[in-house]
Design a protein around this motif. Structure first.
Motif, mmCIF file in Angstrom:
data_model
loop_
_atom_site.group_PDB
_atom_site.id
_atom_site.type_symbol
_atom_site.label_atom_id
_atom_site.label_comp_id
_atom_site.label_asym_id
_atom_site.label_seq_id
_atom_site.Cartn_x
_atom_site.Cartn_y
_atom_site.Cartn_z
ATOM 1 N N SER A 79 0.799 -1.223 0.000
ATOM 2 C CA SER A 79 0.000 0.000 0.000
ATOM 3 C C SER A 79 0.839 1.284 0.000
ATOM 4 C CB SER A 79 -0.917 0.011 1.235
ATOM 5 O OG SER A 79 -1.704 -1.163 1.283
ATOM 6 N N GLY A 80 2.137 1.167 -0.019
ATOM 7 C CA GLY A 80 2.978 2.360 -0.021
ATOM 8 C C GLY A 80 4.358 2.057 0.511
ATOM 9 N N ALA A 81 5.120 3.087 0.725
ATOM 10 C CA ALA A 81 6.487 2.943 1.235
ATOM 11 C C ALA A 81 6.766 4.047 2.246
ATOM 12 C CB ALA A 81 7.498 3.005 0.095
ATOM 13 N N TRP A 82 7.602 3.733 3.200
ATOM 14 C CA TRP A 82 7.970 4.712 4.232
ATOM 15 C C TRP A 82 9.461 4.623 4.480
ATOM 16 C CZ3 TRP A 82 4.534 8.216 5.885
ATOM 17 C CH2 TRP A 82 4.911 9.071 6.932
ATOM 18 N N SER A 83 10.137 5.747 4.365
ATOM 19 C CA SER A 83 11.585 5.769 4.548
ATOM 20 C C SER A 83 11.921 6.351 5.914
ATOM 21 C CB SER A 83 12.241 6.613 3.442
ATOM 22 O OG SER A 83 13.647 6.670 3.636
ATOM 23 N N VAL A 84 12.635 5.609 6.724
ATOM 24 C CA VAL A 84 13.050 6.057 8.051
ATOM 25 C C VAL A 84 14.475 6.583 7.955
ATOM 26 C CG1 VAL A 84 13.458 5.415 10.443
ATOM 27 C CG2 VAL A 84 11.550 4.385 9.171
ATOM 28 N N VAL A 85 14.619 7.864 8.206
ATOM 29 C CA VAL A 85 15.929 8.510 8.111
ATOM 30 C C VAL A 85 16.549 8.612 9.497
ATOM 31 C CG1 VAL A 85 17.164 10.578 7.401
ATOM 32 C CG2 VAL A 85 15.163 9.819 6.107
ATOM 33 N N GLY A 86 17.756 8.139 9.639
ATOM 34 C CA GLY A 86 18.428 8.202 10.927
ATOM 35 C C GLY A 86 18.765 9.627 11.329
ATOM 36 N N SER A 87 18.936 9.833 12.620
ATOM 37 C CA SER A 87 19.280 11.153 13.136
ATOM 38 C C SER A 87 20.697 11.521 12.715
ATOM 39 C CB SER A 87 19.177 11.138 14.662
ATOM 40 O OG SER A 87 19.612 12.353 15.213
ATOM 41 N N SER A 88 20.891 12.779 12.375
ATOM 42 C CA SER A 88 22.214 13.262 11.973
ATOM 43 C C SER A 88 22.999 13.734 13.180
ATOM 44 C CB SER A 88 22.077 14.413 10.973
ATOM 45 O OG SER A 88 21.397 13.991 9.807
ATOM 46 N N ALA A 89 24.282 13.444 13.189
ATOM 47 C CA ALA A 89 25.155 13.910 14.279
ATOM 48 C C ALA A 89 25.386 15.410 14.145
ATOM 49 C CB ALA A 89 26.474 13.169 14.246
ATOM 50 N N PRO A 90 25.507 16.114 15.252
ATOM 51 C CA PRO A 90 25.781 17.550 15.199
ATOM 52 C C PRO A 90 27.222 17.807 14.769
ATOM 53 C CG PRO A 90 25.904 16.794 17.456
ATOM 54 C CD PRO A 90 25.449 15.612 16.639
ATOM 55 N N ALA A 91 27.497 19.035 14.381
ATOM 56 C CA ALA A 91 28.846 19.379 13.902
ATOM 57 C C ALA A 91 29.294 20.703 14.491
ATOM 58 C CB ALA A 91 28.860 19.459 12.381
ATOM 59 N N LEU A 92 30.581 20.803 14.722
ATOM 60 C CA LEU A 92 31.186 22.081 15.100
ATOM 61 C C LEU A 92 31.566 22.803 13.822
ATOM 62 C CD1 LEU A 92 32.415 23.983 17.284
ATOM 63 C CD2 LEU A 92 34.569 22.750 16.915
ATOM 64 N N GLN A 93 31.052 24.020 13.639
ATOM 65 C CA GLN A 93 31.348 24.789 12.430
ATOM 66 C C GLN A 93 32.600 25.649 12.573
ATOM 67 O OE1 GLN A 93 29.787 24.392 9.513
ATOM 68 N NE2 GLN A 93 28.570 22.815 10.502
ATOM 69 N N SER A 94 32.720 26.344 13.706
ATOM 70 C CA SER A 94 33.878 27.230 13.857
ATOM 71 C C SER A 94 34.036 27.701 15.292
ATOM 72 C CB SER A 94 33.745 28.454 12.935
ATOM 73 O OG SER A 94 32.618 29.235 13.300
ATOM 74 N N VAL A 95 35.271 28.069 15.612
ATOM 75 C CA VAL A 95 35.603 28.785 16.842
ATOM 76 C C VAL A 95 36.448 29.980 16.420
ATOM 77 C CG1 VAL A 95 36.899 28.743 19.005
ATOM 78 C CG2 VAL A 95 35.539 26.752 18.332
ATOM 79 N N THR A 96 36.009 31.176 16.762
ATOM 80 C CA THR A 96 36.763 32.383 16.410
ATOM 81 C C THR A 96 36.893 33.309 17.615
ATOM 82 O OG1 THR A 96 34.715 33.402 15.591
ATOM 83 C CG2 THR A 96 36.142 32.357 13.958
ATOM 84 N N PRO A 97 38.050 33.984 17.739
ATOM 85 C CA PRO A 97 39.261 33.777 16.948
ATOM 86 C C PRO A 97 39.894 32.433 17.291
ATOM 87 C CG PRO A 97 39.715 35.268 18.742
ATOM 88 C CD PRO A 97 38.240 35.012 18.778
ATOM 89 N N SER A 98 40.736 31.932 16.394
ATOM 90 C CA SER A 98 41.359 30.633 16.610
ATOM 91 C C SER A 98 42.778 30.759 17.149
ATOM 92 C CB SER A 98 41.374 29.836 15.305
ATOM 93 O OG SER A 98 42.093 30.539 14.301
ATOM 94 N N SER A 99 43.262 31.982 17.275
ATOM 95 C CA SER A 99 44.589 32.186 17.856
ATOM 96 C C SER A 99 44.671 33.592 18.425
ATOM 97 C CB SER A 99 45.690 31.981 16.807
ATOM 98 O OG SER A 99 45.591 32.955 15.780
#
Length: 222
Positions: free
Chosen positions: A10-30
């Motif tokens: 009668s149809g299809a259902w796709s279960v998408v797993g949870s995505s891990a979070p990410a660190l984008q940046s730390v500023t200033p870096s030095s």
């Protein structure tokens, strides 16, 4: 009786797993400033609301001991500084009048912000490092989501904290200047925790033949 339609697709259902979070940046870096506002940007494809904790650490290694260790809870709108002496977390919210501090650093409520936009959490951390916290330090950050997926600790920069000079250093006039005016403005850098300064101007060191005395500020017209 006993009749059946049988199984019908009668149809299809796709279960998408949870995505891990990410660190984008730390500023200033030095850098090397003893007072600095750091900006930490984290993201999560499942939405910023999925980010539970952002950790920020300034230390020579990944350890809370003898460091400047901060935990940010975006959903609660609060940051916490770890205090070694009693193994406690000191909470602070943006705009708080009093900073929180341990033996190595203090975190101010003035300038502290936690901003949630789409899939991104941006945190600004106004830090002041204390004199005992010296040497080259690393900047580390980590992000964890609601199901404990994590970016892991990421080394995001270096910070070189040198011992502040406890005395003022003449900045003007420059060494070797020949004076032709009847009056000269002497200026110097602020010494660490200095309340006042002794200025000696003369033809020989320590004689004060032109001027010798206590000055409250960092300049003096002689």
């Amino acid at each position: 009786g006993g009749l059946t339609s049988g199984w019908v697709l009668s149809g299809a259902w796709s279960v998408v797993g949870s995505s891990a979070p990410a660190l984008q940046s730390v500023t200033p870096s030095s850098g090397s400033a003893t007072t600095q506002t750091f900006t930490v940007v984290a993201s999560d494809a499942d939405g910023a609301a999925d980010i539970q904790t952002v950790l920020f650490l300034v230390n020579s290694a990944i350890t809370s001991a003898n460091g400047c260790f901060i935990s940010i809870s975006p959903g609660q709108g609060v940051a916490r500084l770890f205090r070694d002496s009693d193994q406690s977390w000191l909470s602070i919210t943006p705009g708080a009048a009093q900073p929180v501090e341990n033996t190595n650093c203090s975190l101010s409520g003035t300038g502290l912000s936690l901003t949630i936009t789409g899939s991104t959490v941006t945190t600004t951390l106004p830090l002041t490092f204390k004199v005992p916290f010296q040497g080259q330090k690393q900047l580390y950050a980590s992000v964890t989501d609601a199901v404990n997926q994590t970016s892991g600790w990421i080394q995001s920069g270096t910070w070189n904290l040198t011992t502040p000079i406890p005395y003022g250093v003449i900045s003007s006039p420059s060494v070797g200047t020949t004076f032709s005016a009847a009056s000269v403005l002497f200026s110097w850098t602020a010494g660490n925790a200095a309340l006042d300064y002794w200025l000696d101007v003369g033809t020989s060191p320590g004689q004060g033949t032109i001027f010798g005395g206590v000055v409250a500020g960092t300049s003096k017209q002689v």
